[in-house]
Design a protein around this motif. Sequence first.
Motif, PDB file in Angstrom:
ATOM      1  N   MET A   1       4.443   2.023   1.786  1.00 54.03           N
ATOM      2  CA  MET A   1       3.328   1.300   1.221  1.00 54.03           C
ATOM      3  C   MET A   1       2.697   2.135   0.126  1.00 54.03           C
ATOM      4  SD  MET A   1      -0.030  -0.125   3.155  1.00 54.03           S
ATOM      5  CE  MET A   1      -1.157   1.179   2.819  1.00 54.03           C
ATOM      6  N   GLU A   2       2.230   1.446  -0.873  1.00 45.32           N
ATOM      7  CA  GLU A   2       1.556   2.096  -1.997  1.00 45.32           C
ATOM      8  C   GLU A   2       0.431   1.176  -2.461  1.00 45.32           C
ATOM      9  OE1 GLU A   2       2.693   2.664  -6.663  1.00 45.32           O
ATOM     10  OE2 GLU A   2       4.284   2.856  -5.194  1.00 45.32           O
ATOM     11  N   ILE A   3      -0.782   1.702  -2.532  1.00 39.60           N
ATOM     12  CA  ILE A   3      -1.904   0.903  -3.002  1.00 39.60           C
ATOM     13  C   ILE A   3      -1.864   0.863  -4.517  1.00 39.60           C
ATOM     14  CG2 ILE A   3      -4.422   0.712  -3.102  1.00 39.60           C
ATOM     15  CD1 ILE A   3      -4.462   1.935  -0.277  1.00 39.60           C
ATOM     16  N   GLU A   4      -1.999  -0.334  -5.078  1.00 39.49           N
ATOM     17  CA  GLU A   4      -1.954  -0.507  -6.524  1.00 39.49           C
ATOM     18  C   GLU A   4      -3.105   0.273  -7.158  1.00 39.49           C
ATOM     19  OE1 GLU A   4       0.213  -2.226  -8.370  1.00 39.49           O
ATOM     20  OE2 GLU A   4       1.343  -3.240  -6.802  1.00 39.49           O
ATOM     21  N   ALA A  27      -1.463  -3.903  -2.199  1.00 40.33           N
ATOM     22  CA  ALA A  27      -0.584  -2.799  -1.835  1.00 40.33           C
ATOM     23  C   ALA A  27       0.851  -3.280  -1.888  1.00 40.33           C
ATOM     24  CB  ALA A  27      -0.906  -2.292  -0.442  1.00 40.33           C
ATOM     25  N   LYS A  28       1.752  -2.395  -2.275  1.00 43.49           N
ATOM     26  CA  LYS A  28       3.178  -2.685  -2.205  1.00 43.49           C
ATOM     27  C   LYS A  28       3.655  -2.318  -0.810  1.00 43.49           C
ATOM     28  CE  LYS A  28       4.294  -1.936  -7.019  1.00 43.49           C
ATOM     29  NZ  LYS A  28       5.002  -1.088  -7.985  1.00 43.49           N
ATOM     30  N   ARG A  68      10.555  -5.696  -0.980  1.00 48.19           N
ATOM     31  CA  ARG A  68       9.341  -5.031  -1.453  1.00 48.19           C
ATOM     32  C   ARG A  68       8.449  -6.061  -2.116  1.00 48.19           C
ATOM     33  NH1 ARG A  68       9.178   0.349  -1.341  1.00 48.19           N
ATOM     34  NH2 ARG A  68       7.749   0.444  -3.098  1.00 48.19           N
ATOM     35  N   ARG A  69       7.185  -6.112  -1.650  1.00 45.72           N
ATOM     36  CA  ARG A  69       6.244  -7.126  -2.111  1.00 45.72           C
ATOM     37  C   ARG A  69       4.857  -6.537  -2.255  1.00 45.72           C
ATOM     38  NH1 ARG A  69       6.806 -11.577  -4.075  1.00 45.72           N
ATOM     39  NH2 ARG A  69       4.731 -11.653  -3.369  1.00 45.72           N
ATOM     40  N   ALA A  70       4.046  -7.190  -3.052  1.00 49.73           N
ATOM     41  CA  ALA A  70       2.623  -6.875  -3.106  1.00 49.73           C
ATOM     42  C   ALA A  70       1.916  -7.812  -2.128  1.00 49.73           C
ATOM     43  CB  ALA A  70       2.077  -7.077  -4.511  1.00 49.73           C
ATOM     44  N   ILE A  71       1.011  -7.252  -1.331  1.00 45.25           N
ATOM     45  CA  ILE A  71       0.208  -8.049  -0.408  1.00 45.25           C
ATOM     46  C   ILE A  71      -1.266  -7.729  -0.628  1.00 45.25           C
ATOM     47  CG2 ILE A  71       2.015  -8.227   1.343  1.00 45.25           C
ATOM     48  CD1 ILE A  71       0.255  -6.134   2.952  1.00 45.25           C
ATOM     49  N   ASN A  72      -2.107  -8.643  -0.193  1.00 48.96           N
ATOM     50  CA  ASN A  72      -3.540  -8.445  -0.296  1.00 48.96           C
ATOM     51  C   ASN A  72      -4.016  -7.694   0.943  1.00 48.96           C
ATOM     52  OD1 ASN A  72      -6.435  -9.044   0.116  1.00 48.96           O
ATOM     53  ND2 ASN A  72      -6.171 -10.230  -1.766  1.00 48.96           N
ATOM     54  N   ILE A  73      -4.697  -6.554   0.730  1.00 47.45           N
ATOM     55  CA  ILE A  73      -5.210  -5.759   1.842  1.00 47.45           C
ATOM     56  C   ILE A  73      -6.733  -5.835   1.944  1.00 47.45           C
ATOM     57  CG2 ILE A  73      -3.241  -4.193   1.952  1.00 47.45           C
ATOM     58  CD1 ILE A  73      -4.936  -2.146   0.364  1.00 47.45           C
ATOM     59  N   VAL A  85       1.442 -14.552   5.454  1.00 50.44           N
ATOM     60  CA  VAL A  85       1.299 -15.265   4.180  1.00 50.44           C
ATOM     61  C   VAL A  85       0.667 -14.410   3.078  1.00 50.44           C
ATOM     62  CG1 VAL A  85       1.384 -17.587   5.152  1.00 50.44           C
ATOM     63  CG2 VAL A  85      -0.837 -16.500   4.869  1.00 50.44           C
ATOM     64  N   GLY A  86       1.132 -13.162   2.989  1.00 45.24           N
ATOM     65  CA  GLY A  86       0.703 -12.296   1.899  1.00 45.24           C
ATOM     66  C   GLY A  86      -0.583 -11.534   2.125  1.00 45.24           C
ATOM     67  N   PHE A  87      -1.157 -11.624   3.320  1.00 42.92           N
ATOM     68  CA  PHE A  87      -2.402 -10.916   3.626  1.00 42.92           C
ATOM     69  C   PHE A  87      -2.183  -9.940   4.781  1.00 42.92           C
ATOM     70  CE2 PHE A  87      -3.849 -14.634   1.433  1.00 42.92           C
ATOM     71  CZ  PHE A  87      -4.933 -14.181   0.699  1.00 42.92           C
ATOM     72  N   ALA A  88      -2.695  -8.733   4.633  1.00 44.52           N
ATOM     73  CA  ALA A  88      -2.680  -7.764   5.719  1.00 44.52           C
ATOM     74  C   ALA A  88      -3.758  -8.166   6.721  1.00 44.52           C
ATOM     75  CB  ALA A  88      -2.950  -6.369   5.172  1.00 44.52           C
TER      76      ALA A  88
END
Length: 83
Positions: free
Chosen positions: A1-4, A11-12, A19-24, A42-45
């Motif tokens: 994981m990597e925070i944008e 975060a990736k 590998r995806r970007a999700i909303n944290i 659905v894309g949310f942590a």
Amino acid sequence: MEIEPDRSDLAKVDVSGVRRAINIGLLEGERLEPGDWILIHVGFALSKIDEAEAKAALEFLEGIGQAYDDELAALRDSSIDRG
């Protein structure tokens, strides 16, 4: 994981090789670091979980077969608007 670096709410992550970007944003205040296990939907942590819980969840998902493969395909094809 990597925070944008330019978007602290994104975060990736790696989900079974995707590998995806999700909303944290829902985990605001939670200390997150590369290597942490995160439950996403659905894309949310939704929550930070431990490795044992993550392994159990992954084994369950892999056990449902085609439905899990379909979800991974949908994840590959989806995106989060970074605008």
